[in-house]
Write an enzyme that holds these catalytic residues in place. Sequence first.
Site, PDB file in Angstrom:
ATOM      1  N   ARG A   1     -10.724   9.845   1.993  1.00 23.04           N
ATOM      2  CA  ARG A   1     -10.574  10.535   3.282  1.00 23.04           C
ATOM      3  C   ARG A   1     -11.689  11.575   3.473  1.00 23.04           C
ATOM      4  O   ARG A   1     -12.090  11.836   4.606  1.00 23.04           O
ATOM      5  CB  ARG A   1      -9.181  11.157   3.378  1.00 23.04           C
ATOM      6  CG  ARG A   1      -8.094  10.071   3.457  1.00 23.04           C
ATOM      7  CD  ARG A   1      -6.692  10.647   3.467  1.00 23.04           C
ATOM      8  NE  ARG A   1      -5.686   9.589   3.333  1.00 23.04           N
ATOM      9  CZ  ARG A   1      -4.393   9.804   3.151  1.00 23.04           C
ATOM     10  NH1 ARG A   1      -3.931  11.045   3.098  1.00 23.04           N
ATOM     11  NH2 ARG A   1      -3.548   8.799   3.026  1.00 23.04           N
TER      12      ARG A   1
ATOM     13  N   GLU B   1       7.373  -6.903   0.878  1.00 22.34           N
ATOM     14  CA  GLU B   1       6.215  -6.788   1.781  1.00 22.34           C
ATOM     15  C   GLU B   1       5.202  -7.902   1.508  1.00 22.34           C
ATOM     16  O   GLU B   1       4.633  -8.482   2.441  1.00 22.34           O
ATOM     17  CB  GLU B   1       5.532  -5.423   1.603  1.00 22.34           C
ATOM     18  CG  GLU B   1       6.310  -4.245   2.167  1.00 22.34           C
ATOM     19  CD  GLU B   1       6.198  -4.114   3.683  1.00 22.34           C
ATOM     20  OE1 GLU B   1       5.426  -4.857   4.310  1.00 22.34           O
ATOM     21  OE2 GLU B   1       6.920  -3.261   4.247  1.00 22.34           O
TER      22      GLU B   1
ATOM     23  N   SER C   1     -10.275   5.464  -4.628  1.00 19.07           N
ATOM     24  CA  SER C   1     -11.234   6.570  -4.763  1.00 19.07           C
ATOM     25  C   SER C   1     -10.807   7.614  -5.789  1.00 19.07           C
ATOM     26  O   SER C   1     -11.635   8.092  -6.581  1.00 19.07           O
ATOM     27  CB  SER C   1     -11.440   7.229  -3.399  1.00 19.07           C
ATOM     28  OG  SER C   1     -10.205   7.689  -2.861  1.00 19.07           O
TER      29      SER C   1
ATOM     30  N   TYR D   1     -15.033   0.980  -6.743  1.00 12.58           N
ATOM     31  CA  TYR D   1     -16.294   1.714  -6.587  1.00 12.58           C
ATOM     32  C   TYR D   1     -17.159   1.578  -7.827  1.00 12.58           C
ATOM     33  O   TYR D   1     -18.333   1.959  -7.820  1.00 12.58           O
ATOM     34  CB  TYR D   1     -16.000   3.193  -6.280  1.00 12.58           C
ATOM     35  CG  TYR D   1     -15.147   3.334  -5.038  1.00 12.58           C
ATOM     36  CD1 TYR D   1     -15.725   3.265  -3.773  1.00 12.58           C
ATOM     37  CD2 TYR D   1     -13.763   3.470  -5.126  1.00 12.58           C
ATOM     38  CE1 TYR D   1     -14.940   3.331  -2.626  1.00 12.58           C
ATOM     39  CE2 TYR D   1     -12.970   3.546  -3.985  1.00 12.58           C
ATOM     40  CZ  TYR D   1     -13.567   3.473  -2.743  1.00 12.58           C
ATOM     41  OH  TYR D   1     -12.793   3.524  -1.618  1.00 12.58           O
TER      42      TYR D   1
ATOM     43  N   LYS E   1       1.292   9.921   5.783  1.00 10.49           N
ATOM     44  CA  LYS E   1       1.407   8.527   6.229  1.00 10.49           C
ATOM     45  C   LYS E   1       2.681   7.862   5.712  1.00 10.49           C
ATOM     46  O   LYS E   1       2.765   6.642   5.625  1.00 10.49           O
ATOM     47  CB  LYS E   1       0.158   7.753   5.785  1.00 10.49           C
ATOM     48  CG  LYS E   1      -1.136   8.303   6.382  1.00 10.49           C
ATOM     49  CD  LYS E   1      -2.336   7.398   6.099  1.00 10.49           C
ATOM     50  CE  LYS E   1      -3.594   7.909   6.814  1.00 10.49           C
ATOM     51  NZ  LYS E   1      -4.749   7.008   6.618  1.00 10.49           N
TER      52      LYS E   1
ATOM     53  N   LYS F   1      -2.120  -1.540  -3.924  1.00 10.30           N
ATOM     54  CA  LYS F   1      -2.999  -0.369  -3.863  1.00 10.30           C
ATOM     55  C   LYS F   1      -2.159   0.894  -3.973  1.00 10.30           C
ATOM     56  O   LYS F   1      -1.146   0.982  -3.278  1.00 10.30           O
ATOM     57  CB  LYS F   1      -3.715  -0.411  -2.512  1.00 10.30           C
ATOM     58  CG  LYS F   1      -4.614   0.753  -2.210  1.00 10.30           C
ATOM     59  CD  LYS F   1      -5.177   0.597  -0.830  1.00 10.30           C
ATOM     60  CE  LYS F   1      -5.927   1.875  -0.508  1.00 10.30           C
ATOM     61  NZ  LYS F   1      -6.343   1.942   0.855  1.00 10.30           N
TER      62      LYS F   1
ATOM     63  N   LYS G   1       0.867  -1.182   0.000  1.00  9.80           N
ATOM     64  CA  LYS G   1       0.000   0.000   0.000  1.00  9.80           C
ATOM     65  C   LYS G   1       0.900   1.226   0.000  1.00  9.80           C
ATOM     66  O   LYS G   1       1.705   1.428   0.910  1.00  9.80           O
ATOM     67  CB  LYS G   1      -0.898  -0.004   1.234  1.00  9.80           C
ATOM     68  CG  LYS G   1      -1.764   1.249   1.341  1.00  9.80           C
ATOM     69  CD  LYS G   1      -2.773   1.122   2.447  1.00  9.80           C
ATOM     70  CE  LYS G   1      -3.586   2.393   2.581  1.00  9.80           C
ATOM     71  NZ  LYS G   1      -4.601   2.283   3.625  1.00  9.80           N
TER      72      LYS G   1
HETATM   73  C1  PBG Z   1      -7.101   3.679   5.578  1.00 14.25           C
HETATM   74  C2  PBG Z   1      -7.544   3.405   4.196  1.00 14.25           C
HETATM   75  C3  PBG Z   1      -7.433   4.297   3.144  1.00 14.25           C
HETATM   76  C4  PBG Z   1      -7.995   3.705   2.029  1.00 14.25           C
HETATM   77  C5  PBG Z   1      -8.448   2.445   2.409  1.00 14.25           C
HETATM   78  N1  PBG Z   1      -8.138   2.265   3.766  1.00 14.25           N
HETATM   79  C6  PBG Z   1      -6.910   5.685   3.133  1.00 14.25           C
HETATM   80  C7  PBG Z   1      -5.592   5.963   3.690  1.00 14.25           C
HETATM   81  O1  PBG Z   1      -4.721   5.086   3.815  1.00 14.25           O
HETATM   82  O2  PBG Z   1      -5.394   7.119   4.042  1.00 14.25           O
HETATM   83  C8  PBG Z   1      -8.103   4.354   0.686  1.00 14.25           C
HETATM   84  C9  PBG Z   1      -9.065   3.774  -0.275  1.00 14.25           C
HETATM   85  C10 PBG Z   1      -9.441   4.672  -1.410  1.00 14.25           C
HETATM   86  O3  PBG Z   1      -8.847   5.739  -1.651  1.00 14.25           O
HETATM   87  O4  PBG Z   1     -10.389   4.315  -2.108  1.00 14.25           O
HETATM   88  N2  PBG Z   1      -6.695   2.639   6.356  1.00 14.25           N
END
Ligand code: PBG
Length: 333
Positions: free
Chosen positions: A206, A240, A281, A320, A224, A255, A196
Amino acid sequence: MFLLHRGRRLRQNASIRSLVRETSLSPADFMFPMFIVEGENQEIEISSMPGIYRRSIDLTVKEVQELYTLGIRAVNIYVKVSDDLKDNTGKEAWNTEGLMQRTIRAIKATCPEIIVMPDVALDPYSIYGHDGIIKNGDVENDSTVEALVKMAVSHAEAGADFVAPSDMMDGRVLRIRKGLDEAGYTNVGIMSYSAKYASAFYGPFRDALDSAPKETGEVVPKDKKTYQMDYANRIEAIREAIWDVEEGADMVMVKPGTAYLDIVREVKDAVNVPVAVYHVSGEYAMIKAAAEKGWLDHDKTMMEQLMCIKRAGASLISTYFAKEAAILLNNNV
Ligand code: PBG
């Protein structure tokens, strides 16, 4: 003219193209991410994600039944937690009467066949909007892992089929596996968000959960990047993913999706478990916005992206677009 190769022979009509197509897409490839809020009869559209809603449990359950009828077999669950339940321990995350736990129970009670995969990470529960517990100016790994184990076990207790840790803490898959087994949930699986990346494509998500890292005046990381991966890196993603498989992950995830398809292919070649891809998203929002402006054909760009994610090596795609794509696929478009 004599030509040695005529590649166009295999492209000359729709029938031949369908015979030689190397990749296929079906509604069963999709997982649908859903955002849940408290209340009844609530359905609030997310402004940066047209067509995607935060729904209360009653309407979520109805939607899940519709998804199942369309051939979708899994949902990823994210909850929007009210501010007064947020703190720096994340303890609401393992409240047996919490919004997530009630959602899982309600879905499994009405549509037991659908695979429910709750998100395991503390960000919706954190006053700082971080995926773990803040200590000494950063997210502390080991105490966060302890919290995630409690969270995952409470999801299993509520009836989750899989838990999906999205936090990127070290060693959490092993600890969660151990915690689930010790609590008797040997059949509850782990889909680990293994590779990720720290990505700007999560912006609309978010917004949906109001979970962006917050300015609190205290010393906490503003992004993050101390736990999510640097998008310049490739080998790290493979490492990972391999670690997570060794720790007991049943599936691994890469992701975001479309900008990371090289990683999807390499992880696919490196591990022997199904690889999931999160079409996130921001990827959704870009197609919606361009289509709204009339700059791109919505359905065609959507299907192209989903097919290309599969071609890269995804066994399943969290998207989505799941519902819209399933409808098109079912109508043989
Ligand atoms: C947080 C989480 C995130 C997403 C899924 N789980 C956002 C982040 O890491 O800040 C993002 C998914 C998306 O953008 O559709 N644990």
